[in-house]
Enzyme design. Sequence first.
Site, PDB file in Angstrom:
ATOM      1  CG  HIS A 156      -1.829  -1.175   1.296  1.00 20.26           C
ATOM      2  ND1 HIS A 156      -3.114  -1.118   0.824  1.00 20.26           N
ATOM      3  CD2 HIS A 156      -1.650  -2.440   1.745  1.00 20.26           C
ATOM      4  CE1 HIS A 156      -3.701  -2.301   0.986  1.00 20.26           C
ATOM      5  NE2 HIS A 156      -2.837  -3.131   1.557  1.00 20.26           N
ATOM      6  CG  LEU A 157       3.176   2.214  -3.013  1.00 19.01           C
ATOM      7  CD1 LEU A 157       3.652   2.455  -4.447  1.00 19.01           C
ATOM      8  CD2 LEU A 157       4.368   2.094  -2.071  1.00 19.01           C
ATOM      9  NE  ARG A 158      -1.477   3.106   3.960  1.00 19.18           N
ATOM     10  CZ  ARG A 158      -2.285   2.077   4.130  1.00 19.18           C
ATOM     11  NH1 ARG A 158      -3.298   1.871   3.297  1.00 19.18           N
ATOM     12  NH2 ARG A 158      -2.107   1.239   5.128  1.00 19.18           N
ATOM     13  CG  ASP A 161      -5.762  -5.850  -0.053  1.00 21.31           C
ATOM     14  OD1 ASP A 161      -5.932  -6.965   0.447  1.00 21.31           O
ATOM     15  OD2 ASP A 161      -4.997  -4.992   0.439  1.00 21.31           O
ATOM     16  CG  HIS A 165      -3.741 -10.635   3.164  1.00 22.64           C
ATOM     17  ND1 HIS A 165      -4.972 -11.223   3.268  1.00 22.64           N
ATOM     18  CD2 HIS A 165      -3.963  -9.368   2.722  1.00 22.64           C
ATOM     19  CE1 HIS A 165      -5.901 -10.350   2.906  1.00 22.64           C
ATOM     20  NE2 HIS A 165      -5.310  -9.226   2.576  1.00 22.64           N
ATOM     21  CG  ASN A 180      -8.497  -7.807   8.510  1.00 19.81           C
ATOM     22  OD1 ASN A 180      -8.591  -8.987   8.877  1.00 19.81           O
ATOM     23  ND2 ASN A 180      -9.447  -7.202   7.835  1.00 19.81           N
ATOM     24  CG  ASP A 228      -1.207  -6.553   3.603  1.00 18.97           C
ATOM     25  OD1 ASP A 228      -1.459  -5.497   2.997  1.00 18.97           O
ATOM     26  OD2 ASP A 228      -2.037  -7.144   4.322  1.00 18.97           O
ATOM     27  CG  HIS A 263      -1.760   2.540   9.309  1.00 17.68           C
ATOM     28  ND1 HIS A 263      -2.760   3.159   8.608  1.00 17.68           N
ATOM     29  CD2 HIS A 263      -1.950   1.208   9.129  1.00 17.68           C
ATOM     30  CE1 HIS A 263      -3.526   2.245   8.034  1.00 17.68           C
ATOM     31  NE2 HIS A 263      -3.056   1.043   8.324  1.00 17.68           N
ATOM     32  N   GLY A 313      -2.599  -3.043  10.054  1.00 17.92           N
ATOM     33  CA  GLY A 313      -1.514  -3.059   9.096  1.00 17.92           C
ATOM     34  C   GLY A 313      -0.150  -2.774   9.671  1.00 17.92           C
TER      35      GLY A 313
END
Lengths: 312, 431
Positions: free
Chosen positions: B70-72, B160, B240, B286, B313, B317, B332
């Site tokens: 996840h690169l946000r 996802d 995952h 999760n 994954d 954050h 995460g």
Amino acid sequence: MQFTQKDILDMESLSRDEINLILDTAVRMKEISERPIKKVPTLRGKTVVLFFHEPSTRTKMSFDIAAKRLSADCHSISASTSSLVKGETLLDTARNLQAMNPDVIVIRHSSGGAPHMLARTMHACVINAGDGMHAHPTQSLLDMMTVREKKGDLNGKRIAIIGDIAHSRVARSNCVGFTRMGADVVLAGPPTMIPRGIESLGARVARNIDEAIRDADVIMMLRMQKERQKGFLFSTEREYARVYGLSRDRIKNIRKDALIMHPGPINRGVEISSEVADGPYSVILDQVENGVAVRMALLYLVTGGTRNVYAD
Amino acid sequence: MSTLIKGGKILDPGNIDAMGDILVDGDRIRKIYCCGDGKPATSSSEAKPDKIIDASGKIVVPGLIDMHVHLREPGHEYKETIETGSRAAAHGGFTTICCMPNTRPVNDCREITGYILSQAKKAGLARVLPVGAVSRGLEGKQLSEFHEMKSAGAVAVTDDGRPVTNTLLMRRAMEYARGAGLLVISHCEDLDLALNGVMNEGETAARLGLSGIPNAAESIMAARDILLCELTGVPVHIAHVSAKETVDLIRAAKNRGIPVTAETAPHYFSLTDKAVEGYNTNAKMNPPLRTEQDRNAVREGLADGTIDVIATDHAPHSDMEKEVEFDQAANGVIGLETSLPLGLGLVEKGILTLSQLIEKMSKNPARILGLKTDLIQGNAADITLIDLEKTFTVDAGAFHSRSRNTPFNGWQLRGKAVLTMMSGRIVFEDL
């Protein structure tokens, strides 16, 4: 024995000796509440903050009275009147409270572990007044005090805890606490409300309520919350009362010297019938009385009390 | 500009396992010089490189691929950007990363896919392959424009972060994806069964008084997707994997010839739910960390080929989401800068061979995504050098990711990437 715990977060972190010290101290504190002038100067100049992030009447009042009987300055904030409603994080609230140098923070919070977070951040002593479904150590201690008062000793006693174990911090703390003191804890309730892995707290799960209460020295009923219907945890209050409630019929075969307890607030006619709640086995109001004594003892001990309470 | 990577042990499973040199010219591999490996020895003395990288004592592998990060960006740049995530990837030995669509706005159209690729190009530190959303806005109501996203550069689709709860939508997504030439990646979770769970259901949850998520919340959905995979004949990739039952289901499905593939993350083969003890929000994700039995099943699944891929994954954050009450904390953990060392830990324990590890961190993701990454003449020079002996202590403060949420801070690890080359350019070097 010197009490060295900075915080009272859960029953796991209290040793058998520490529990005994707390209960012995509480017995002496109880005497203060029986005097015509119910106040000693022991905690004069100490600041106690009651930080209740979740609604509570009994526990909050109990802490408030306990602090005042020891002459502490007691202040109370609740989530609705604190900056938490303005979006401040718990950690920031804690940092701000710390900056005002309180001696003790009593916290009630809907999230398990919130008092632990506070304790890591603050110099003040943190007392957990109930965190989520995790722990309610002061309730457990007052329950122990009540049983000890009536039975003399906790060792070898059978404690039956009945009802919604899954959502109960009282059940968890009592499993750990009573087991540590040598008692035997048996749980019963709808299988939907018995969490997997609960045996790791030292308790045994009975097949049904009758098996659990048959030879019990103590029968502790837990509050049944109607909103649990939403999670499909039970059908109706009517059926719950019939299958898991403590009724006059159900207690016919219990020990004649059994104690019936409830952490409150009770739902008359659901987990406990009125006749039983008000009947001869019930020590529900003794629990409330002892609650003040236990909380006085804890406030005294965590603030480093070593002086003789009688002399004060 | 030409570079000779000299004197390393080249390990490209299924292609090369020999001492040798690689000549890189521009962004391509010009020539591989090998000795041993049964093939006639060749010498790089003919090469006249502009630069020589001394790879002696190092393992030279095709660039690592992390197919789940996840690169946000766009939307949550305070957690990670495409640039910081790419830099973290490069430091972890990854040359290619697939970024999930749960950005704000969601990557469910060609414009966002294009934006991600342009930001990635600007950063120039890793090959970023966007994964689009199965459903518009991740809302589970309408298919997003697979063909449009594919033509803009997307390689796969997934919702996802949340499951596709509607079984018909999942079936249609798989069929539609075949038409568009996209891989479907499934986040398996039965939301009703998981309810308000914040960690694995079991002893630790019972003790901490936290709501639990049972294994079945994952495996029931995995079973559904395997059955849909069988029905449609379209490959599905299970993201995952954390639970023993899911590993068992995938193994059985593969034995029946169903084209299912699967990944797990380093935290699932490294940790158990005991890591949550003390309400550690950096152990909250999760699916949740499971039991010892599950961890062993995941390791077995990796060893016997049931689980094809190790993907991180990587889920950055900030403190704002993590330094809060456990049940309020975001799910995460980040993983790009610890994945390879933790994977090498499996090699050290004898669970995987080094060759298997490289398959799971590079060859298999490439196969599943249809990428050409073999170390052969003419392919893009995406190459990672690994030092198996280098020991270090994980220091979250020194991470190149913008976030710090790792459960491995302070861990002593052995083995790491020491040089990452992407398209012939060195994007990370610590030789």
